[in-house]
Design an enzyme around this catalytic site. Structure first.
Site, mmCIF file in Angstrom:
data_model
loop_
_atom_site.group_PDB
_atom_site.id
_atom_site.type_symbol
_atom_site.label_atom_id
_atom_site.label_comp_id
_atom_site.label_asym_id
_atom_site.label_seq_id
_atom_site.Cartn_x
_atom_site.Cartn_y
_atom_site.Cartn_z
ATOM 1 N N LYS A 32 0.822 -1.201 0.000
ATOM 2 C CA LYS A 32 0.000 0.000 0.000
ATOM 3 C C LYS A 32 0.860 1.255 0.000
ATOM 4 C CE LYS A 32 -3.540 -0.030 2.797
ATOM 5 N NZ LYS A 32 -4.788 -0.081 2.006
ATOM 6 N N ARG A 103 -3.770 2.869 8.559
ATOM 7 C CA ARG A 103 -4.031 1.579 7.922
ATOM 8 C C ARG A 103 -2.769 0.725 7.892
ATOM 9 N NH1 ARG A 103 -7.169 5.171 4.567
ATOM 10 N NH2 ARG A 103 -9.326 4.459 4.285
ATOM 11 N N GLY A 112 -8.392 -7.259 4.661
ATOM 12 C CA GLY A 112 -9.189 -7.432 5.866
ATOM 13 C C GLY A 112 -8.499 -8.167 6.995
ATOM 14 N N MET A 114 -5.687 -7.304 8.689
ATOM 15 C CA MET A 114 -5.127 -6.466 9.750
ATOM 16 C C MET A 114 -6.021 -5.246 9.927
ATOM 17 S SD MET A 114 -1.053 -6.861 9.061
ATOM 18 C CE MET A 114 -1.205 -6.597 7.310
ATOM 19 N N ARG A 376 -3.552 -1.542 -6.142
ATOM 20 C CA ARG A 376 -2.742 -2.745 -5.924
ATOM 21 C C ARG A 376 -3.075 -3.729 -7.030
ATOM 22 N NH1 ARG A 376 -6.042 -4.449 -0.472
ATOM 23 N NH2 ARG A 376 -8.059 -4.827 -1.445
ATOM 24 N N HIS A 490 -16.184 -7.993 1.272
ATOM 25 C CA HIS A 490 -15.144 -8.844 1.863
ATOM 26 C C HIS A 490 -15.258 -10.274 1.344
ATOM 27 C CE1 HIS A 490 -13.717 -11.689 4.986
ATOM 28 N NE2 HIS A 490 -12.696 -10.852 5.048
ATOM 29 N N SER A 798 15.570 -42.395 -8.775
ATOM 30 C CA SER A 798 14.336 -41.646 -8.532
ATOM 31 C C SER A 798 14.204 -41.487 -7.022
ATOM 32 C CB SER A 798 13.117 -42.388 -9.092
ATOM 33 O OG SER A 798 11.938 -41.670 -8.803
ATOM 34 N N CYS A 865 9.863 -38.646 -7.257
ATOM 35 C CA CYS A 865 8.499 -39.136 -7.489
ATOM 36 C C CYS A 865 7.643 -39.067 -6.233
ATOM 37 C CB CYS A 865 8.533 -40.555 -8.034
ATOM 38 S SG CYS A 865 9.338 -41.735 -6.930
ATOM 39 N N TYR A 885 13.757 -34.701 -14.241
ATOM 40 C CA TYR A 885 12.296 -34.588 -14.172
ATOM 41 C C TYR A 885 11.816 -34.581 -12.719
ATOM 42 C CZ TYR A 885 12.208 -39.610 -13.104
ATOM 43 O OH TYR A 885 12.401 -40.828 -12.520
#
Length: 908
Positions: A32, A103, A112, A114, A376, A490, A798, A865, A885
């Site tokens: 902000k 704020r 919402g 904080m 934002r 909200h 693997s 994996c 991979y």
């Protein structure tokens, strides 16, 4: 942490077309604060103010309140003087008071989560000064009662903590409304507002034992400290855990001159988006309220009006309002204030072009003047995220790499969930229609309280409106339904950020919390009743609705093509059936990294043969049972190989302990004894014999294959015969046979010899050959330590990160739930190691084993994996360690593909 002397500035000012900071300073100024500074430098009309940095929040947590106030007082006083000069008013003055807001502002948007306090600087004298200065007594007292209520809740701790707690301020308000027989706050008289002020002060004194503070500077410091404290509030902590944000970031505090949308005619406040946050459509949209403050829009207590005429007409269609009624009572900002709308449209275009992303903006209109309070990067659904990235690419605002980096890998999960079957929707009974606040398909049982969202397996949280305290319940629910609130309430904003289906502003719903009852047009729905939400249309549907699997197409497909272009590491899948293999291939898997053969034995027609093999006392008896299993296994492998069409398939030989396959219930044991023509006691004795103290460390994995080599022979034969059968049909198969749970080189050699010998036999019988690999699953720490020796014989590694994590930590996955949540809560562990790869410990074993193996075989194929194969930070780790991979479940494949591309771009 930096010492006090090392911090050059703790307060950064902005306003009057200049600023100390800019948008690149989000880590220090919060999102902000950084954007307020950037907008001010761009010439956007931003109310002046200053930002106290996130570093001060860290100091606050270490040094405490008194030390911090002493440290920043000189800079804060200087910044307040600058605000006074720009606004032509004085903070703390009674005749011409400057009112301010306080704020929060973390480096990422946490809507919402904080605290915020508005209208600081008001007291019994200043309210009279404001009334005289503005000529609007009603506005002055309305602002004062709002301030006392907000300050009492945020700073003095009078917020309800659970559904059983009563908000003392709301109780006073509702009592007055009943007494006056009115419904809305806007219907209060000036005397009503004065009465509320006195009643609010009285309840504060009775509840806290102290009078409401009248000194503006005491008010300011109280609000600043409250914002710092809110960083460690329960809902902020939960939100950080949900999004995996570090606790040590801290929040900035933004102090800004108040501008007022509640001064009467020509005033209003609103929220707007440069594109549709639900579907990504390039359509400016938003909502506003006349004669209101910004909290009124997001709180959902009043259903706001639409900013654009087109949006207003769309909303009217959904709400079933005639055009004449809409134009009179629900007029858009574009129609009501065309000049303000044009100015707002100009700023939204400037900001989107500047930030090269969809913006979420808040604004206030004070007596005909437009102020932009915040911008934002807007929260958006997964589908909107993909569409916006592709559209911005096509519009030339982004290049391919930038577009790809706009994709949050985990958020793609939203696009992979089932959607409602169109045929089922044709037969559905629509209860009512609301606003399609967040798209998706959700079916569940009604619950009315957020802390009861776990009550059923699938729930629809049904509320009059939601608040930040409902966050955990919103996260747990399948969908969210509110009677009040618009597309920027909200509920709507948080749901879109979660990728959660949400319908808001369904005004026809009558919700009775006391009796846990939802009533629509006289029909009642109770807690536990099933309903379905179509977040794309806003339809609320009775009962369950059938779903179908999603398709990877359109913009989603385009993003995947771009990901393929930049990713250098392949993504395979964990699949045990042809169906799973086909699904994964559809999502772009480049092979199978783990096919678990044991899953194939649990089907009804196979478990009997498997049990016969286990119960056999001789090799001959076991071979006889395995001959029955052979064609079944061969058929399974043919289906999987055919589904993968020439891509590599890694098949893990039998891994779990044998006791998992035998019956443990008396009735099933009797049935098995009869089928095998043996005594019940023989079955019971065998079951008892197989029982182990710690089966996960017992007779399983390669230990099974080495003690019962006929099992390995049968599985090898099934794999290779399946591949040769497909070859005869012109279909290429690339089998990779994986030996599980190896901890010594000799264990692997013994299994490899069986596999190679069986392969030679099969090739002679078929008079044909196919290429195949024999490798191992590294899941025991000793195997990682001995990797250079094992690599002399193994064709590939693997990493089975599930067991490797379990054995490295000494945590049982089955029992860790008893202590892991407490470890995470206390910060003993930063993340669940079974969800996110432990790069410091387990990761070092993987890195070491890979390096050792490739010293012996430079081109050794290496992958993972375990479940970590679809987790983005773990994928990045694998890329950075040059793995070939990762392998994950079919529906995580697109997520891993984008994560792999991100890692390649980042490394590049």
């Amino acid at each position: 942490m930096e010492t006090i002397q090392e911090i050059a500035a703790r307060v950064y000012e902005f306003g009057n077309n200049s600023a100390d900071g800019n948008s690149t300073m989000k880590n220090l100024l919060g999102g902000k604060g950084a954007n307020l500074a950037e907008m001010s430098s761009l010439g956007i009309p931003v109310p002046p103010g200053f930002t106290i940095t996130t570093e001060v929040c860290k100091e606050f947590n270490e040094l405490g309140q008194e030390a911090i106030i002493g440290l920043i007082t000189p800079e804060v006083e200087k910044a307040i003087k600058n605000m006074e000069g720009i606004m032509g008013a004085q903070y703390g003055d009674t005749k011409n008071p400057l009112l301010i807001s306080v704020r929060s502002g973390a480096r990422v948007s946490m809507p919402g989560m904080m605290d915020t306090v508005l209208n600081l600087g008001l007291n019994d004298e200043a309210v009279i000064g404001i009334a005289e200065k503005t000529g609007n007594e009603r506005f002055a007292w309305d602002s004062y009662r709002r301030f006392i209520q907000m300050y009492g809740g945020v700073v003095l701790g009078m917020k309800p903590q659970s559904k059983e707690d009563i908000d003392p301020f709301e109780e006073i308000i509702e009592h007055l409304k009943e007494k006056r027989e009115i419904q809305h706050d806007t219907q209060f008289t000036i005397q009503d507002l004065k009465d509320l002020v006195y009643d609010f002060k009285d309840v504060i004194q009775k509840s806290t034992g102290q009078n409401f503070p009248t000194d503006p500077w005491e008010q300011l410091w109280g609000a600043i400290i409250a914002v710092f404290n809110s960083w460690n509030g329960a809902r902020a902590i939960y939100y950080r855990k949900m999004h995996d944000y570090p606790d040590d970031w801290g929040t900035a505090v933004n102090v800004q001159a108040m501008v007022f949308g509640n001064m009467g005619a020509g005033c209003g406040t609103g929220v707007c988006f440069t594109r549709d946050a639900g579907n990504g459509e390039n359509r400016f949209n938003g909502e506003y309220l006349l004669n209101a403050q910004g909290e009124d829009v997001v709180a959902g207590v009043r259903t706001p009006q639409q900013i654009t005429k087109m949006g207003s007409q769309r909303w009217a269609q959904l709400a079933k309002i005639e055009e004449s009624d809409r134009a009179e009572n629900y007029i858009s900002l574009e129609e009501l204030m065309p000049d303000i709308y044009k100015e707002l449209f100009k700023y939204q275009n400037i900001l989107e072009q500047h930030y090269k992303d969809m913006q979420d903006m808040e604004f206030t209109i004070q007596s005909g003047k437009l102020w932009i309070l915040q911008t934002r990067n807007g929260k958006r659904t997964g589908s909107a995220m993909v569409k916006i990235a592709i559209d911005l690419l096509k519009e030339g605002l982004l290049d391919e790499k930038q577009a790809l980096l706009r994709i949050e890998p985990n958020k793609l999960d939203e696009l992979l969930h089932p959607v409602f079957d169109p045929n089922a929707l044709k037969r559905a009974t629509i209860i009512e229609q609301g606003l399609p606040a967040s798209p998706g398909a959700a079916t569940g049982q009604i619950v009315f309280f957020a802390d009861e969202a776990r009550k059923f397996r699938n729930t629809i949280l049904t509320r009059i409106e939601t608040s930040p305290e409902d966050l955990e319940g919103m996260n747990l629910a399948k969908g969210i339904l509110t009677a009040r609130g618009g597309m920027t309430s909200h509920a709507a904003v948080v749901a879109r950020g979660m990728g959660k289906c949400c319908i808001s502003g369904a005004g026809a719903l009558k919700i009775d919390y006391k009796n846990r009852l939802l009533t629509v047009d006289g029909k009642e729905y109770h807690e536990g009743d099933w309903i379905s939400l179509n977040g794309t249309t806003g339809n609320i549907i009775e009962g369950k609705v059938a779903t179908i699997e999603p398709e990877l197409s359109g913009e989603f497909g385009e993003i995947m093509k771009i990901a393929n272009k930049y990713a250098t590491m392949a993504v395979r899948t964990n699949a045990d059936t042809p169906k799973d293999a086909r699904a994964a291939r559809k999502f772009g898997a480049k092979g199978i990294g783990l096919a678990r053969t044991e899953h194939m034995f649990f089907e009804v027609d196979r478990i009997k043969a498997m049990r016969e093999m286990i119960l056999a006392d001789t090799v001959k008896g076991r071979r006889h049972a395995l001959e029955d299993l052979l064609p079944m296994q061969r058929s399974d492998f043919e289906g999987i190989f055919e589904a993968m069409q020439g891509l590599p398939v890694t098949v893990r030989l039998l891994d779990p302990p044998l006791h998992e396959f035998v019956p443990h219930q008396l009735a099933t044991q009797k049935e098995l004894a009869e089928d095998m023509h043996i005594s019940l006691s023989a079955v019971k004795n065998k079951v008892a014999e197989l029982q182990e103290f710690n089966p996960m460390l017992g007779h399983r994995g390669c230990r099974l294959g080495n003690t019962f080599p006929e099992i390995t022979e049968m599985q090898t034969r099934a794999i290779l015969e399946a591949a040769l059968n497909l070859k005869a049909k012109g279909i290429e198969a690339k089998p990779e046979i994986m030996v599980p749970l190896v901890s010594t080189l000799n264990e692997f050699i013994a299994q490899e010899e069986i596999i190679r010998k069986t392969a030679d036999t099969v090739f002679k019988e078929y008079d044909d050959t196919i290429p195949y690999l024999v490798g191992t699953m590294i899941e025991v720490p000793r195997a990682a330590l001995m990797a250079d020796l094992i690599a002399k014989k193994a064709d590939f590694f693997s990493f089975g990160t599930n067991d490797l994590t379990q054995l490295t930590y000494g945590y049982s996955r089955d029992d860790a739930g008893k202590f892991l949540p407490i470890y995470l809560e206390k910060g003993i562990l930063k993340a669940d190691p079974f969800e996110k790869l432990d790069q410091e410990g387990v990761g070092q074993l993987i890195k070491m084993a890979t390096e050792k193996g490739r010293k012996i075989k430079p081109k050794l194929k290496v992958g993972i994996c375990g479940e970590h194969g679809g987790e983005p930070s773990s994928v990045e780790f694998c890329h950075n360690n040059d793995m070939n991979y990762v392998s994950c479940s079919p529906f995580r494949v697109p997520i891993a593909r984008v994560a792999a591309a991100h890692a390649a771009i980042g490394k590049g």
